[in-house]
Design a protein around this motif. Structure first.
Motif, short mmCIF file in Angstrom:
data_model
loop_
_atom_site.label_atom_id
_atom_site.label_comp_id
_atom_site.label_asym_id
_atom_site.label_seq_id
_atom_site.Cartn_x
_atom_site.Cartn_y
_atom_site.Cartn_z
N GLY A 121 -9.83 13.50 -9.26
CA GLY A 121 -10.13 12.88 -10.54
C GLY A 121 -10.69 11.47 -10.41
N TYR A 122 -10.84 10.99 -9.17
CA TYR A 122 -11.42 9.67 -8.93
C TYR A 122 -12.87 9.84 -8.49
CZ TYR A 122 -6.67 7.72 -8.92
OH TYR A 122 -5.40 7.32 -9.27
N ASP A 123 -13.73 8.94 -8.97
CA ASP A 123 -15.15 9.00 -8.65
C ASP A 123 -15.36 8.56 -7.20
OD1 ASP A 123 -17.88 9.00 -8.59
OD2 ASP A 123 -18.16 7.39 -10.05
N GLY A 169 0.78 -1.22 0.00
CA GLY A 169 0.00 0.00 0.00
C GLY A 169 0.81 1.28 0.00
N GLY A 170 2.03 1.25 -0.58
CA GLY A 170 2.88 2.43 -0.55
C GLY A 170 3.77 2.50 0.68
N TYR A 171 3.63 1.54 1.60
CA TYR A 171 4.43 1.48 2.82
C TYR A 171 5.54 0.45 2.67
CZ TYR A 171 0.41 3.90 4.86
OH TYR A 171 -0.61 4.80 5.13
N ILE A 172 6.71 0.74 3.22
CA ILE A 172 7.84 -0.17 3.21
C ILE A 172 8.12 -0.57 4.66
CG2 ILE A 172 10.28 -0.46 2.66
CD1 ILE A 172 9.88 1.77 0.54
N PHE A 173 8.16 -1.88 4.90
CA PHE A 173 8.38 -2.42 6.23
C PHE A 173 9.70 -3.19 6.25
CE2 PHE A 173 3.87 -1.90 5.85
CZ PHE A 173 3.39 -1.61 7.13
N ALA A 227 -7.88 5.39 7.95
CA ALA A 227 -8.54 4.89 6.76
C ALA A 227 -9.49 5.95 6.20
CB ALA A 227 -9.29 3.61 7.08
N GLY A 228 -10.14 5.62 5.09
CA GLY A 228 -11.08 6.54 4.47
C GLY A 228 -10.47 7.29 3.30
N PHE A 229 -11.21 8.24 2.77
CA PHE A 229 -10.82 8.93 1.54
C PHE A 229 -10.29 10.34 1.75
CE2 PHE A 229 -13.99 5.82 -0.04
CZ PHE A 229 -13.19 5.17 -0.96
N MET A 230 -10.40 10.87 2.95
CA MET A 230 -9.90 12.23 3.19
C MET A 230 -8.39 12.21 3.29
SD MET A 230 -10.34 10.55 6.15
CE MET A 230 -12.07 10.71 6.54
N PRO A 231 -7.71 13.37 3.33
CA PRO A 231 -6.29 13.33 3.68
C PRO A 231 -6.09 12.51 4.94
CG PRO A 231 -6.90 15.54 3.00
CD PRO A 231 -8.18 14.73 3.07
N PHE A 245 -8.20 -1.99 3.31
CA PHE A 245 -7.70 -0.77 2.71
C PHE A 245 -7.73 -0.77 1.18
CE2 PHE A 245 -6.63 0.40 6.87
CZ PHE A 245 -6.11 1.69 6.91
N LYS A 246 -8.21 -1.87 0.57
CA LYS A 246 -8.34 -1.88 -0.89
C LYS A 246 -9.17 -0.71 -1.38
CE LYS A 246 -7.77 -6.80 -2.03
NZ LYS A 246 -8.47 -8.03 -2.50
N ARG A 247 -10.23 -0.36 -0.65
CA ARG A 247 -11.10 0.75 -1.05
C ARG A 247 -10.38 2.09 -0.98
NH1 ARG A 247 -16.68 0.58 -1.16
NH2 ARG A 247 -16.92 2.61 -0.18
N TRP A 248 -9.45 2.21 -0.05
CA TRP A 248 -8.89 3.53 0.28
C TRP A 248 -7.55 3.79 -0.40
CZ3 TRP A 248 -10.29 1.01 5.36
CH2 TRP A 248 -11.67 1.08 5.55
N ARG A 249 -6.93 2.75 -0.99
CA ARG A 249 -5.84 2.86 -1.95
C ARG A 249 -4.73 3.82 -1.51
NH1 ARG A 249 -10.44 3.99 -4.65
NH2 ARG A 249 -9.67 6.00 -5.39
#
Length: 465
Positions: free
Chosen positions: A330-332, A173-177, A357-361, A198-202
């Motif tokens: 630009g995402y629906d 998900g953009g994180y490196i462990f 989680a979620g879609f906000m910053p 987190f698939k929804r929140w990408r």
């Protein structure tokens, strides 16, 4: 022993007011299962020993028995976007170089010269080779030994593996462990069910737009646990009560490593017996929510809306943010729920990684033990989604605040800095109180503090081995 049958009903009590499950039924969109399928189990009511927060011996056990064996969030992909880019990750006496390779992979090597022990690098940067500034022993960016001056004087090393020791690396998900000691569950197994949720929140589409860390005069667990429950809001953050369902929050746990606190916004706390209407909720939300005017360049705050007749503040804010995030990214976002657009959906991954989680910053927390049990470092990142089709910028650099500085000295955090400072008003005195406690015990609520007990259960599983 079945604790539930021993203490029948404990952990089942909930605050007055609308519950999280009931609130999800009123959402403007159909919530995903991750927000509706409750996952709570009573874990007993025994106290926590205060010495877990104050003892150097306990801190030593953490360093030796826990930290080497857990997956640790070390960096974001945007922190090292190009081959040769590297970041330095340090925690509990270990130092690693996390380096991007030519094929796009990432490796993590111990940041210590194998000659006389000098750190190879002290700051993030870019390098094709890592040359020790002391005697010029040199390694490639993949950790392989390259050369050393006067090699004729080291015949005893000719048949010895002089590559830098490596840690395991995992990416999601953009994180490196990284994990210092190899073996144990894979990163995907360790994080479950987080990747599925987190698939929804990408988060892989996001980048770090803000990053601030601060030294705190309290144990890392004391500091972290202040962000694992919402009900301290009633006393510590009273300005948030008009739009925060503090004690209506959900507290769920999964497996050994993952738990979450879902705190609803856009509803009034049950602690406020006489609200002032739906428009008042929005007006207070705009002033103090921390994701409002401070995060937008335009003069007019897009959350400063008028609630239409027949709509709740929550529904009106959700509709506004659904439209705004679609325009900005630009995402629906048509299927995004009110909860995903507004609420504090805070996950914790054992031991010290907490992405919202979620879609906000999205806020992302990390906590690191200090040089003594009485200090720590807390880091706050803000992730924002990159607009569809646009390249990802490099992650924002770290701003570090010393123990004597305030969060408000990072004005980029906006009103979040003021909220963090309210927490700081408690934490040093919690640490002092734990040292002088007569009982030597910490008591926990059965439901609202289940995440803290979940954390301690997992930690003691490592330390008791």
């Amino acid at each position: 022993m079945d604790l539930k049958s021993q203490d029948a009903g404990w952990g089942e009590d909930r605050s007055e007011g609308i519950s999280w499950s009931e609130l999800m039924k009123t959402d403007s969109r159909t919530p995903p299962a991750s927000l509706t399928e409750e996952s709570y189990a009573y874990r007993g009511s025994d106290p926590i020993p205060a010495s877990r927060y104050t003892s150097e011996e306990f801190a030593r056990l953490e360093r030796e028995k826990m930290w080497p064996h857990v997956w640790q969030f070390a960096a974001r992909e945007e922190d090292l976007p190009e081959p040769g880019d590297f970041v330095i990750y340090e925690n509990v006496g270990r130092s690693f170089i996390v380096s991007r390779q030519d094929d796009g992979s990432v490796r993590a090597m111990h940041n210590v010269c194998l000659h006389r022990g000098r750190k190879l690098r002290t700051e993030d940067g870019h390098a094709e080779r890592f040359t020790c500034p002391f005697h010029a022993f040199t390694w490639g960016k993949n950790g392989s030994f390259n050369h050393a001056p006067c090699q004729w004087d080291f015949p005893h090393l000719a048949d010895r593996n002089m590559d830098l020791p490596e840690a395991e690396v995992g990416r999601w998900g953009g994180y490196i462990f990284l994990r210092e000691e190899k073996g144990g569950p894979s990163l995907e197994e360790y994080l479950a069910p987080l990747p599925e949720h987190f698939k929804r929140w990408r988060h892989e589409e996001c980048v770090t737009v803000m990053r601030v860390a601060k030294e705190v005069a309290a144990n890392w667990k004391v500091t972290m646990e202040a962000f694992m429950e919402a009900w301290h809001t009633v006393v510590t953050h009273p300005q948030l009560l008009p739009f925060t369902g503090d004690c209506n929050a959900a507290y769920w746990t999964w497996g050994d490593n993952v738990n979450a606190n879902f705190t609803p916004f856009g509803v009034t706390s049950p602690h406020i017996t006489e609200g002032k209407g739906e428009q008042w909720i929005v007006d207070e939300f705009v002033k103090f929510n921390g994701r409002s005017a401070d995060n937008y360049e335009q003069n007019a705050d897009p959350m400063a809306i008028t609630v239409p007749e027949g709509m709740t503040a929550r529904q009106a804010l959700g509709a506004q943010m659904r439209e705004l995030y679609t325009e900005q990214t630009g995402y629906d976002h048509e299927d995004a729920t009110d909860a995903e657009l507004l609420d504090g959906l805070v996950y914790n991954v054992f031991p010290n990684f907490a992405p919202w989680a979620g879609f906000m910053p999205n806020i992302v927390y990390r906590w690191f033990p200090g040089k003594t049990p009485d200090t720590c470092v807390m880091e706050v990142r803000i992730l924002a989604r990159v607009k569809k089709g646009e390249p990802k910028p490099h992650g924002a650099p770290l701003k570090f605040l010393t123990i004597d500085q305030k969060w408000t000295e990072a004005p980029e955090l906006g009103v979040l800095a003021d909220v963090f400072e309210q927490d700081m008003d408690n934490l040093p005195f919690v640490q002092e109180g734990l040292h002088c406690s007569k009982s030597g015990e910490v008591q926990l609520g059965n439901y609202q503090e289940i995440r803290i007990r979940h954390f301690h259960d997992t930690m003691m599983g490592y330390l008791d081995r």
